[in-house]
Write a protein that holds these residues in place. Structure first.
Motif, mmCIF file in Angstrom:
data_model
loop_
_atom_site.group_PDB
_atom_site.id
_atom_site.type_symbol
_atom_site.label_atom_id
_atom_site.label_comp_id
_atom_site.label_asym_id
_atom_site.label_seq_id
_atom_site.Cartn_x
_atom_site.Cartn_y
_atom_site.Cartn_z
ATOM 1 N N LYS A 1 11.810 25.259 24.755
ATOM 2 C CA LYS A 1 11.653 24.221 24.644
ATOM 3 C C LYS A 1 10.311 22.848 24.977
ATOM 4 O O LYS A 1 10.572 21.497 24.649
ATOM 5 C CB LYS A 1 13.261 23.558 25.514
ATOM 6 N N ALA B 1 17.007 12.365 14.979
ATOM 7 C CA ALA B 1 17.789 12.551 16.134
ATOM 8 C C ALA B 1 17.582 13.979 16.197
ATOM 9 O O ALA B 1 17.772 14.431 17.296
ATOM 10 C CB ALA B 1 18.997 12.116 15.807
ATOM 11 N N GLU B 2 17.536 14.971 15.722
ATOM 12 C CA GLU B 2 17.167 16.023 15.491
ATOM 13 C C GLU B 2 15.615 15.927 16.661
ATOM 14 O O GLU B 2 15.606 16.764 17.662
ATOM 15 C CB GLU B 2 17.121 16.853 15.315
ATOM 16 N N GLU C 1 15.106 13.869 18.359
ATOM 17 C CA GLU C 1 14.729 12.889 19.359
ATOM 18 C C GLU C 1 15.415 13.992 20.803
ATOM 19 O O GLU C 1 15.742 14.393 21.893
ATOM 20 C CB GLU C 1 15.621 12.021 19.391
ATOM 21 N N GLU C 2 16.251 14.580 20.217
ATOM 22 C CA GLU C 2 17.417 15.538 20.738
ATOM 23 C C GLU C 2 16.379 16.837 21.388
ATOM 24 O O GLU C 2 16.378 17.455 22.930
ATOM 25 C CB GLU C 2 18.552 15.879 19.912
ATOM 26 N N MET C 3 15.617 17.548 20.941
ATOM 27 C CA MET C 3 14.298 17.922 21.578
ATOM 28 C C MET C 3 13.430 17.597 21.848
ATOM 29 O O MET C 3 13.045 18.628 23.104
ATOM 30 C CB MET C 3 13.645 18.757 20.209
ATOM 31 N N GLN D 1 14.361 15.385 24.345
ATOM 32 C CA GLN D 1 14.578 15.317 25.848
ATOM 33 C C GLN D 1 15.193 16.567 26.343
ATOM 34 O O GLN D 1 15.002 15.932 27.907
ATOM 35 C CB GLN D 1 16.313 14.409 25.757
ATOM 36 N N GLU D 2 15.253 17.793 25.306
ATOM 37 C CA GLU D 2 15.646 18.416 25.922
ATOM 38 C C GLU D 2 14.343 19.732 26.918
ATOM 39 O O GLU D 2 14.325 19.899 27.882
ATOM 40 C CB GLU D 2 16.113 19.538 24.690
#
Length: 344
Positions: free
Chosen positions: A200, A321-322, A324-326, A328-329
């Motif tokens: 991550k 979007a994926e 951006e999610e990674m 934040q994780e």
């Protein structure tokens, strides 16, 4: 098949590194099966091995000369040829003189070191007379980073995208013949049983760099120990998010780690560049005592050549979007690292 499972745990991410070795093992086992008496079960096994070989081969052939890419010649409106060396020196490697001799031998216009701590900084001071421009991030946690240049640095900054102990550097330079470009150095933590449990932080750090790069108008080079392979999902997302080009495609793997074990060597010291930068040579150099081989690159800048535009791939809205999610994780992940790391 483990990397097909989109889980960040190292159990699923580490097997991505061994795709080259796995493919050779599959091929060897398939050939061995040709010499065994035929049976129903053997035919099924051979068929599965063949499908696995094709599956891996489709990915890996892109990183060989068998994959067609355009060849580019240097023209009069381009910059002079430039050279850099990128090297993970291994913090506990004490063979400083071998690295200094390597720099003196190839005399690149710039070089980047990773895992360079205070002892390495002290040892490299002898090179400062030839490399008067520097940007230094001296750490003792195996994530120190030093950049040395013969080309004037216009400005430089250190980013801590996902963790306050994992730096990335951004250096803006301008050559004597008037070409400006930006050099990024990265070294995110690897997913492994001995370091980070998941990928991550690595993925978040790399994709944060990609977002930053996309906003820069000058030609860009991103180089370093990515602790990742070019065919992984996060590397592909990095390339698409940043709108950069992978110079290994159509050329070679340029495997760097582990320096001492040729058969167990992975291409994890990566490089990506913008469409105005043209690569003349990308290769590994001789070992200087580190666990990574250094990477040597020769390139030039040409704003008038649009021959690489077709190599740029943009991320879809779902991929953005994926990514951006990674990111934040990665920021939420709390890596358990010591401020000062000693050798076991």
């Amino acid at each position: 098949m483990l990397p097909k499972i989109q889980n960040a745990h190292w159990i699923f991410r580490v097997p991505e590194f061994g795709k080259i070795q796995i493919t050779y093992a599959v091929l060897f086992t398939f050939i061995l099966g040709l010499f065994i008496s035929s049976s129903g079960n053997l035919l099924y096994s051979q068929g599965l091995l063949f499908l696995m070989f094709v599956h891996h081969g489709i990915t890996l052939v892109k990183y060989t000369p068998l994959y067609p890419v355009k060849k580019h010649t240097q023209k009069h409106q381009s910059s002079q040829k430039l050279h850099f060396i990128s090297a993970n020196v291994y913090q506990f490697n004490k063979e400083y003189n071998r690295f200094i001799s390597l720099i003196e031998k190839y005399s690149p216009e710039m070089f980047l070191t990773m895992e360079s701590n205070g002892d390495w900084e002290q040892a490299m001071r002898i090179l400062e007379k030839d490399y008067p421009f520097q940007h230094k991030v001296t750490l003792e946690n195996t994530y120190g980073m030093h950049f040395y240049s013969k080309i004037k640095i216009k400005n430089a900054q250190t980013h801590y995208f996902v963790a306050d102990d994992i730096p990335s550097i951004e250096v803006h330079l301008k050559t004597e013949d008037g070409f400006s470009f930006v050099f990024f150095g990265v070294h995110p933590p690897p997913p492994s049983p001995t370091e980070e449990e998941t990928s991550k932080e690595r993925d978040g750090d790399l994709l944060s760099t990609a977002k930053r790069v996309k906003d820069i108008k000058d030609p860009v080079i991103v180089v370093g120990d990515f602790n990742n392979v070019a065919w992984s999902k996060s590397s592909i997302l990095f390339r698409k998010t940043s709108h950069l080009i992978d110079p290994r495609i159509g050329h070679s793997f340029v495997s760097t780690f582990h320096a001492k074990y040729r058969l167990l060597r992975f291409p994890i010291d990566l490089m990506f560049h913008s469409e105005d930068i043209f690569i003349k040579a990308l290769k590994t150099l001789e070992n200087f005592g580190s666990d990574h081989l250094p990477v040597y690159c020769e390139f030039f800048i040409d704003h008038h050549n649009d021959g690489q535009e077709d190599q740029i791939e943009a991320a879809t809205s779902e991929e953005k979007a994926e990514a951006e999610e990674m990111i934040q994780e990665g920021k939420k992940e709390d890596g358990d690292r010591d401020e000062v790391v000693t050798e076991d």
